[in-house]
Enzyme design. Sequence first.
Site, PDB file in Angstrom:
ATOM      1  N   GLU A 152      59.715 139.618  75.183  1.00  0.00           N
ATOM      2  CA  GLU A 152      60.102 138.400  74.480  1.00  0.00           C
ATOM      3  C   GLU A 152      60.816 137.394  75.382  1.00  0.00           C
ATOM      4  OE1 GLU A 152      60.446 140.051  69.888  1.00  0.00           O
ATOM      5  OE2 GLU A 152      62.291 139.588  70.972  1.00  0.00           O
ATOM      6  N   GLY A 223      57.189 155.889  63.645  1.00  0.00           N
ATOM      7  CA  GLY A 223      57.602 155.512  62.307  1.00  0.00           C
ATOM      8  C   GLY A 223      58.082 156.710  61.515  1.00  0.00           C
ATOM      9  N   GLY A 226      58.313 160.247  63.101  1.00  0.00           N
ATOM     10  CA  GLY A 226      59.264 160.612  64.141  1.00  0.00           C
ATOM     11  C   GLY A 226      58.950 160.001  65.489  1.00  0.00           C
ATOM     12  N   ASP A 247      64.519 148.033  54.493  1.00  0.00           N
ATOM     13  CA  ASP A 247      64.042 147.005  55.427  1.00  0.00           C
ATOM     14  C   ASP A 247      63.832 147.674  56.772  1.00  0.00           C
ATOM     15  OD1 ASP A 247      63.579 144.829  57.050  1.00  0.00           O
ATOM     16  OD2 ASP A 247      65.367 143.710  56.458  1.00  0.00           O
ATOM     17  N   ASP A 253      63.909 149.050  67.605  1.00  0.00           N
ATOM     18  CA  ASP A 253      64.942 148.620  68.549  1.00  0.00           C
ATOM     19  C   ASP A 253      66.170 149.512  68.440  1.00  0.00           C
ATOM     20  OD1 ASP A 253      63.282 146.485  69.235  1.00  0.00           O
ATOM     21  OD2 ASP A 253      64.168 145.183  67.712  1.00  0.00           O
ATOM     22  N   GLY A 288      68.333 143.649  56.983  1.00  0.00           N
ATOM     23  CA  GLY A 288      68.609 142.999  58.254  1.00  0.00           C
ATOM     24  C   GLY A 288      68.260 143.879  59.431  1.00  0.00           C
TER      25      GLY A 288
END
Length: 308
Positions: A152, A223, A226, A247, A253, A288
């Site tokens: 990014e 996901g 694991g 969420d 991250d 968040g």
Amino acid sequence: MLDRGLGTMQMHRMIINVGSINIDHVYRVPQMPAPGETLAATAYERFLGGKGVNQSIAIARADGSVRHVGAVGPDGDWALGEIDRFGVDTGDILRVEAPTGHAVIYVDAAGENQIVILGGANQAVDLDLFADLLAQAVAAAAAPVWVLLQNETNGVTDIVGHAKRAGCKVAYSAAPFLPERIIEVMDRIDLLAVNEIEAKALADSLGLDVSSLPIPEVLITRGADGAAFHSGGAIHEQPAFAVRAVDTTGAGDTFLGSFLAHHSNGAAPADSLRYAAAASALQVTRPGAAEAIPTRAEVIAFLNEREG
């Protein structure tokens, strides 16, 4: 109390994260919009985000030692205040003319998300300034340094070169996923972090099996299934903890930052993976990205509850 293998990380090896900083605009929607469809959002919230700063906060909240190198625009005061509130030093964050990077995020009733990102300041930094900040951070570190990067920010290839010339280890969170970028620096990275689909796509592009990728260490997140860590010919598996997701933004991250905080300080792969799995499980139960990353005390309490 359960804290085996997760001591106080007395070595405190510095992690220099050359990473993105975003403002996340999060819209709750009943379902994802179809092409041409207009939906009414049920709620709106603003959060600090960006893969880079999320990972720095995860490292800091896991009691790792991190310096964040990045950039914001003229509109970046709110983001800088949030970064400071999360306990990450803002001294290596530059001001540039481009607007602060931001993301528009839709989160549906099942907690899944769709994200559109504007790079902004993250893609507008003078590479010489990045190199200077990196050199200063390496010189100030009291122990061997890891440099963490994502896709990014601009200048990933150049920053990898600077890091290796400075004697640093390089961890590459290769998202957004571009296999050609990984291949370009593959011989100079020490740890690659990708998800399961990305790992297979990279392996297929090289005509290899995932377990044969020519990188010393590969962390693969799966996901709800694991994660796996490939290192020295061994594969370490970690199942996910079952939780009710609210969420999933920033879960990967959180996993990487939590894992690297422990792994860079010599924790065993099983312990680093277990802590990271618990941290990301807690994180997805809250709205968040950065705001939802748990503290070390919360992760240890979660592990005690689940495993004690």
